[in-house]
Design a protein around this motif. Sequence first.
Motif, PDB file in Angstrom:
ATOM      1  N   SER A  17       0.954  -0.893   0.059  1.00  0.00           N
ATOM      2  CA  SER A  17       0.404  -0.254  -0.309  1.00  0.00           C
ATOM      3  C   SER A  17       0.885   1.604   0.316  1.00  0.00           C
ATOM      4  O   SER A  17       0.295   2.373  -0.483  1.00  0.00           O
ATOM      5  CB  SER A  17      -0.424  -0.512   1.354  1.00  0.00           C
ATOM      6  N   TYR A  18       2.261   0.902   0.452  1.00  0.00           N
ATOM      7  CA  TYR A  18       2.796   2.401   0.799  1.00  0.00           C
ATOM      8  C   TYR A  18       3.887   2.538  -1.043  1.00  0.00           C
ATOM      9  O   TYR A  18       4.537   2.885  -1.083  1.00  0.00           O
ATOM     10  CB  TYR A  18       3.618   2.722   1.828  1.00  0.00           C
ATOM     11  N   GLN A  19       4.823   0.918  -1.649  1.00  0.00           N
ATOM     12  CA  GLN A  19       5.816   1.769  -2.583  1.00  0.00           C
ATOM     13  C   GLN A  19       5.204   0.289  -3.730  1.00  0.00           C
ATOM     14  O   GLN A  19       4.499  -0.364  -3.532  1.00  0.00           O
ATOM     15  CB  GLN A  19       6.833   1.008  -1.970  1.00  0.00           C
ATOM     16  N   VAL A  20       6.766   0.512  -4.631  1.00  0.00           N
ATOM     17  CA  VAL A  20       6.520   0.130  -5.620  1.00  0.00           C
ATOM     18  C   VAL A  20       7.551  -1.698  -5.281  1.00  0.00           C
ATOM     19  O   VAL A  20       8.322  -0.404  -4.825  1.00  0.00           O
ATOM     20  CB  VAL A  20       6.718   0.103  -7.332  1.00  0.00           C
ATOM     21  N   ILE A  21       7.556  -2.610  -5.812  1.00  0.00           N
ATOM     22  CA  ILE A  21       9.029  -3.630  -4.681  1.00  0.00           C
ATOM     23  C   ILE A  21       9.669  -4.006  -6.130  1.00  0.00           C
ATOM     24  O   ILE A  21       8.312  -4.220  -7.081  1.00  0.00           O
ATOM     25  CB  ILE A  21       8.819  -3.477  -4.047  1.00  0.00           C
ATOM     26  N   VAL A  22      10.738  -3.959  -6.706  1.00  0.00           N
ATOM     27  CA  VAL A  22      11.435  -4.405  -7.430  1.00  0.00           C
ATOM     28  C   VAL A  22      12.041  -5.701  -6.993  1.00  0.00           C
ATOM     29  O   VAL A  22      13.035  -5.682  -6.297  1.00  0.00           O
ATOM     30  CB  VAL A  22      12.592  -3.872  -8.132  1.00  0.00           C
ATOM     31  N   ASN A  23      12.001  -6.908  -7.535  1.00  0.00           N
ATOM     32  CA  ASN A  23      11.877  -8.301  -7.305  1.00  0.00           C
ATOM     33  C   ASN A  23      13.285  -8.422  -8.344  1.00  0.00           C
ATOM     34  O   ASN A  23      12.796  -8.381  -8.967  1.00  0.00           O
ATOM     35  CB  ASN A  23      10.825  -9.056  -7.148  1.00  0.00           C
ATOM     36  N   ARG A  24      14.449  -9.258  -7.663  1.00  0.00           N
ATOM     37  CA  ARG A  24      15.139  -9.979  -8.616  1.00  0.00           C
ATOM     38  C   ARG A  24      15.011 -11.451  -8.852  1.00  0.00           C
ATOM     39  O   ARG A  24      15.425 -11.760  -7.614  1.00  0.00           O
ATOM     40  CB  ARG A  24      16.584  -9.534  -8.676  1.00  0.00           C
ATOM     41  N   LYS A  25      14.750 -12.852  -9.408  1.00  0.00           N
ATOM     42  CA  LYS A  25      14.680 -13.563  -9.134  1.00  0.00           C
ATOM     43  C   LYS A  25      16.444 -14.085  -8.989  1.00  0.00           C
ATOM     44  O   LYS A  25      17.644 -13.887  -9.528  1.00  0.00           O
ATOM     45  CB  LYS A  25      14.895 -14.431 -10.769  1.00  0.00           C
ATOM     46  N   HIS A  26      16.875 -14.962  -8.321  1.00  0.00           N
ATOM     47  CA  HIS A  26      17.207 -16.246  -7.510  1.00  0.00           C
ATOM     48  C   HIS A  26      17.481 -17.238  -7.457  1.00  0.00           C
ATOM     49  O   HIS A  26      16.762 -17.797  -7.496  1.00  0.00           O
ATOM     50  CB  HIS A  26      18.636 -15.129  -6.159  1.00  0.00           C
ATOM     51  N   ILE A  27      19.105 -18.029  -7.698  1.00  0.00           N
ATOM     52  CA  ILE A  27      18.571 -19.047  -7.681  1.00  0.00           C
ATOM     53  C   ILE A  27      19.586 -19.657  -7.435  1.00  0.00           C
ATOM     54  O   ILE A  27      20.480 -19.660  -6.627  1.00  0.00           O
ATOM     55  CB  ILE A  27      18.932 -19.729  -9.125  1.00  0.00           C
ATOM     56  N   VAL A  28      18.470 -20.684  -5.848  1.00  0.00           N
ATOM     57  CA  VAL A  28      18.786 -20.598  -5.165  1.00  0.00           C
ATOM     58  C   VAL A  28      19.863 -22.768  -4.917  1.00  0.00           C
ATOM     59  O   VAL A  28      18.709 -23.176  -5.323  1.00  0.00           O
ATOM     60  CB  VAL A  28      18.554 -20.435  -3.376  1.00  0.00           C
ATOM     61  N   ASP A  29      21.111 -22.855  -4.615  1.00  0.00           N
ATOM     62  CA  ASP A  29      21.418 -24.036  -4.244  1.00  0.00           C
ATOM     63  C   ASP A  29      21.363 -24.866  -2.437  1.00  0.00           C
ATOM     64  O   ASP A  29      22.565 -24.144  -2.387  1.00  0.00           O
ATOM     65  CB  ASP A  29      22.762 -24.073  -5.518  1.00  0.00           C
ATOM     66  N   PRO A  30      20.718 -24.751  -2.876  1.00  0.00           N
ATOM     67  CA  PRO A  30      20.749 -25.931  -1.026  1.00  0.00           C
ATOM     68  C   PRO A  30      21.563 -26.330  -0.744  1.00  0.00           C
ATOM     69  O   PRO A  30      22.718 -26.628   0.113  1.00  0.00           O
ATOM     70  CB  PRO A  30      19.786 -26.724  -0.635  1.00  0.00           C
ATOM     71  N   THR A  31      22.797 -26.739  -1.429  1.00  0.00           N
ATOM     72  CA  THR A  31      23.969 -27.861  -1.441  1.00  0.00           C
ATOM     73  C   THR A  31      25.319 -27.111  -1.051  1.00  0.00           C
ATOM     74  O   THR A  31      26.021 -27.765  -0.235  1.00  0.00           O
ATOM     75  CB  THR A  31      24.284 -29.021  -2.620  1.00  0.00           C
ATOM     76  N   LYS A  32      24.673 -25.920  -1.585  1.00  0.00           N
ATOM     77  CA  LYS A  32      25.917 -25.169  -0.861  1.00  0.00           C
ATOM     78  C   LYS A  32      25.849 -23.818   0.252  1.00  0.00           C
ATOM     79  O   LYS A  32      26.394 -23.878   0.912  1.00  0.00           O
ATOM     80  CB  LYS A  32      26.070 -24.004  -2.140  1.00  0.00           C
ATOM     81  N   ALA A  33      24.238 -24.543   1.608  1.00  0.00           N
ATOM     82  CA  ALA A  33      24.886 -23.571   1.678  1.00  0.00           C
ATOM     83  C   ALA A  33      25.395 -24.103   2.659  1.00  0.00           C
ATOM     84  O   ALA A  33      25.463 -25.345   3.182  1.00  0.00           O
ATOM     85  CB  ALA A  33      22.859 -23.988   2.237  1.00  0.00           C
ATOM     86  N   PRO A  34      25.090 -23.431   4.600  1.00  0.00           N
ATOM     87  CA  PRO A  34      25.654 -24.191   5.865  1.00  0.00           C
ATOM     88  C   PRO A  34      25.420 -24.667   6.633  1.00  0.00           C
ATOM     89  O   PRO A  34      23.706 -24.853   6.237  1.00  0.00           O
ATOM     90  CB  PRO A  34      26.558 -22.793   6.366  1.00  0.00           C
ATOM     91  N   GLY A  35      26.042 -25.903   6.754  1.00  0.00           N
ATOM     92  CA  GLY A  35      24.912 -26.765   7.509  1.00  0.00           C
ATOM     93  C   GLY A  35      24.433 -27.819   6.401  1.00  0.00           C
ATOM     94  O   GLY A  35      23.143 -28.642   6.837  1.00  0.00           O
ATOM     95  N   TRP A  36      24.501 -28.458   4.806  1.00  0.00           N
ATOM     96  CA  TRP A  36      24.205 -29.075   4.115  1.00  0.00           C
ATOM     97  C   TRP A  36      23.760 -30.342   3.967  1.00  0.00           C
ATOM     98  O   TRP A  36      22.951 -31.022   4.224  1.00  0.00           O
ATOM     99  CB  TRP A  36      24.346 -28.489   3.309  1.00  0.00           C
TER     100      TRP A  36
END
Length: 101
Positions: A17-36
Motif C-alpha cells: 500500500s506504500y510503494q512499488v517493489i522491484v524483485n530480482r530472481k535468484h537461483i538458490v542451490d541448497p547444497t552450497k548452504a552452511p549445514g547442508w
Amino acid sequence: MSLNIEVNSEFKLTSDSYQVIVNRKHIVDPTKAPGWAKRQAEGADPTPREEWREVAYCRDVEQALNWIVRQVQLTSSAETISELLDELQAIRREIKAVLTS
C-alpha cells in the motif's frame, strides 16, 4: 490489490500500500548452504530453486522501471559503448512490451 508484474526473466514488480517493489530472481542451490550435510542426512531436497528477492523500494512504477534500467547498465559486461547501448535498448524494449500488453 497489489502489483505482481513480471518485467522480464530477471525482474518483476510487486507492491504494497506504500510503494512499488522491484524483485530480482535468484537461483538458490541448497547444497552450497552452511549445514547442508546435516540437512541432507535429514532428507532435504538438493534441487536448486528460484526465489524472488526484494532489491529496491520505489515510490511509483516509473521509478521502479528506471531503477531496473540503471541496474542493467551498472551490471553490464559490455566492452564497448555500442554493446552497452544494445543492452539498454533491449531492456527498454522488454519494458515497453510489458507496458503495452
